[in-house]
Write an enzyme that holds these catalytic residues in place. Structure first.
Site, mmCIF file in Angstrom:
data_model
loop_
_atom_site.group_PDB
_atom_site.id
_atom_site.type_symbol
_atom_site.label_atom_id
_atom_site.label_comp_id
_atom_site.label_asym_id
_atom_site.label_seq_id
_atom_site.Cartn_x
_atom_site.Cartn_y
_atom_site.Cartn_z
ATOM 1 N N HIS A 34 0.775 -1.576 0.042
ATOM 2 C CA HIS A 34 -0.024 -0.313 -0.621
ATOM 3 C C HIS A 34 0.939 1.542 0.083
ATOM 4 C CE1 HIS A 34 -3.683 -2.055 -0.023
ATOM 5 N NE2 HIS A 34 -3.419 -3.030 0.975
ATOM 6 N N THR A 35 2.090 1.742 -0.563
ATOM 7 C CA THR A 35 3.384 2.456 -0.775
ATOM 8 C C THR A 35 2.492 2.889 -2.470
ATOM 9 O OG1 THR A 35 4.627 0.826 -1.123
ATOM 10 C CG2 THR A 35 4.412 1.810 1.005
ATOM 11 N N SER A 125 -5.855 -15.512 -5.105
ATOM 12 C CA SER A 125 -5.055 -15.297 -4.247
ATOM 13 C C SER A 125 -4.235 -14.320 -3.651
ATOM 14 C CB SER A 125 -3.807 -16.125 -4.347
ATOM 15 O OG SER A 125 -3.009 -16.122 -5.947
ATOM 16 N N LEU A 127 -2.644 -12.515 -6.005
ATOM 17 C CA LEU A 127 -1.116 -13.346 -6.776
ATOM 18 C C LEU A 127 -0.808 -12.589 -8.041
ATOM 19 C CD1 LEU A 127 -0.250 -16.588 -5.791
ATOM 20 C CD2 LEU A 127 1.003 -13.730 -4.707
ATOM 21 N N SER A 130 -4.534 -10.850 -12.215
ATOM 22 C CA SER A 130 -5.474 -10.130 -13.901
ATOM 23 C C SER A 130 -4.038 -9.010 -14.143
ATOM 24 C CB SER A 130 -6.377 -9.382 -12.442
ATOM 25 O OG SER A 130 -6.259 -8.819 -11.840
ATOM 26 N N ASP A 174 1.712 -4.105 -9.854
ATOM 27 C CA ASP A 174 1.604 -5.333 -9.832
ATOM 28 C C ASP A 174 2.088 -6.056 -11.402
ATOM 29 O OD1 ASP A 174 -0.139 -5.649 -7.225
ATOM 30 O OD2 ASP A 174 -1.946 -5.712 -7.620
ATOM 31 N N TYR A 224 -10.425 -1.183 -0.514
ATOM 32 C CA TYR A 224 -9.053 -0.922 -1.414
ATOM 33 C C TYR A 224 -9.189 0.609 -1.981
ATOM 34 C CZ TYR A 224 -5.010 -0.721 -4.594
ATOM 35 O OH TYR A 224 -3.707 -0.201 -4.680
HETATM 36 C C1 GLA Z 1 -3.002 -4.452 -5.190
HETATM 37 C C2 GLA Z 1 -2.811 -3.304 -6.394
HETATM 38 C C3 GLA Z 1 -1.087 -3.061 -6.132
HETATM 39 C C4 GLA Z 1 -0.620 -3.005 -4.880
HETATM 40 C C5 GLA Z 1 -1.427 -3.648 -3.651
HETATM 41 C C6 GLA Z 1 -0.955 -3.693 -1.922
HETATM 42 O O1 GLA Z 1 -2.009 -5.862 -5.740
HETATM 43 O O2 GLA Z 1 -2.941 -4.015 -6.700
HETATM 44 O O3 GLA Z 1 -1.336 -1.683 -6.680
HETATM 45 O O4 GLA Z 1 -1.263 -1.353 -3.994
HETATM 46 O O5 GLA Z 1 -2.522 -4.049 -3.548
HETATM 47 O O6 GLA Z 1 0.317 -3.026 -2.210
#
Ligand code: GLA
Length: 387
Positions: A34-35, A125, A127, A130, A174, A224
């Protein structure tokens, strides 16, 4: 897997000598949670599990899509003349969203394509199935139509499509980890300007173990987006008193000196996580570079505590997995990974403690939660590729 997806293609769309097979990985984030939407640092790596695709160009304007992952799956159709028609249309909104996002950048295919996909990332999961599908689609479009885009562009296009076509306001981590993955390396990415470094992960005598909560209902998207808004609001309050572009620009001392500018307790605590987690990530990568895996592990644990107590994105399932893991001497570090509220933990575990880890954590989880967690030992893989 190449064979599997090519056979799947032939079964669904018939024999075609021009079909090619592709792969894009999933990812796990080692630290820095979450950074990425706060201009902070993240430290993810691509995995050897991911999404396979078999694709070929068509000579009309149709896009035909088939997933081998669902029982009773059927061929889904979209059209280059009405990409918007696929908004909200289940899983096909991801690949079609990427075609739409390319078009927004002026990359418009003249003809459609047939695509069969098969993914071996466990469903839901955390991981990044998407992001894997988005980057896979972008990679295939580049290969089929010769679009002049870099892998970094594939990450940005994937994120753009997820934000603007699929309605999840995710950061860049991601898609970046998937598109830029490098075997045996994690990516130390500064999301403020997308500068990055690869860091070799040589875990002597240890492995990366993922534990899946198998939690069925996740609240991810709304919660989120709420966390993200809280951070944005806190940032705008801080900007009244200090010249910063993102929460990631603040050191811990600066945050402590200016935090009273944030007028709401909950927002202040969310911003605190973003600032502290960013500094923890920088410190963790330094520790790893200095060969201090123990310190890296302790910072992973501290990351989980902050996500549990301050950012409030864990839940009893993830907490049970992490807290039970911490009790085992051969566990170097353990924390939730990804968005939270379910999904997986990531742990670094000594080879000789892996069986004990699975057994003890698995048993405690079943007793407390009432169903099983699943464990996987994962390897760090490379980015998207033609097979
Ligand atoms: C999800 C989001 C990412 C990131 C993480 C938390 O995976 O797709 O962009 O914000 O949460 O670190």
């Amino acid at each position: 897997m190449k064979q599997k997806v090519l056979e799947g293609f032939e079964k669904v769309f018939g024999k075609n000598d021009d079909v090619k097979a592709y792969f894009a990985p999933g990812r796990v984030n080692l630290i820095g949670e979450h950074t990425d939407y706060n201009g902070g640092h993240v430290f993810p790596c691509a995995l050897t599990i991911g999404t396979y695709g078999a694709a070929v160009q068509r000579n009309d304007r149709k896009i035909r899509l088939f997933s081998m992952n669902f029982e009773n799956s059927k061929v889904e159709e979209a059209s280059l003349d009405n990409l918007d028609g696929a908004r909200g249309a289940g899983w096909i909104a991801y690949p079609v969203g990427v075609v739409w996002a390319f078009a927004q950048r002026g990359f418009k295919p003249e003809t459609g394509f047939d695509l069969v996909i098969y993914g071996n990332i466990p469903n839901g999961s955390g991981l990044s199935s998407s992001a894997s599908l988005e980057v896979l689609t972008g990679f295939i479009l580049r290969d089929l139509y010769g679009f002049d885009v870099t892998n970094q562009d594939l990450a940005l296009i994937g994120q753009y499509s997820e934000n603007n076509f699929n309605g999840c306001n995710c950061g860049i981590m991601d898609q970046f980890a998937v598109a830029m993955g490098k075997e045996s390396n994690a990516i130390f990415l500064d999301t403020a300007d997308l500068s990055f470094d690869y860091a070799p992960i040589a875990l002597k005598g240890c492995k990366i173990v993922i534990a899946n909560t198998n939690k069925k209902h996740k609240l991810t998207d709304s919660a989120y987006n709420e966390r993200r808004s809280a951070c944005e609001k806190a940032l705008s309050e801080l900007q009244q008193v200090v010249d910063i572009k993102g929460l990631g620009d603040l050191s811990i001392e600066e945050f402590e000196a200016h935090k009273d500018a944030i007028k709401d307790d909950d927002r202040r605590i969310k911003a605190k996580h973003a600032v502290y987690e960013n500094q923890r990530t920088i410190e963790a990568v330094d520790a790893l570079k200095a060969g201090d895996l123990e310190k890296f592990g302790k910072l992973m644990n501290a990351s989980h505590v902050s996500l549990r107590d301050d950012y409030d994105v864990t839940g009893v399932e993830l907490d049970t997995l992490a807290e039970e893991a911490w009790k085992i001497p051969g566990v170097i570090g353990s924390r939730m990974t990804g968005g939270g509220f379910g999904g997986c933990t990531v742990s670094i575990v000594k080879d000789e403690a892996i069986d004990e880890f699975k057994e003890k954590v698995g048993k405690a989880y079943r007793e407390k939660i009432g169903y099983d967690a699943t464990f996987y030992i994962v390897e760090i893989g490379g980015g998207p590729t033609v097979l």
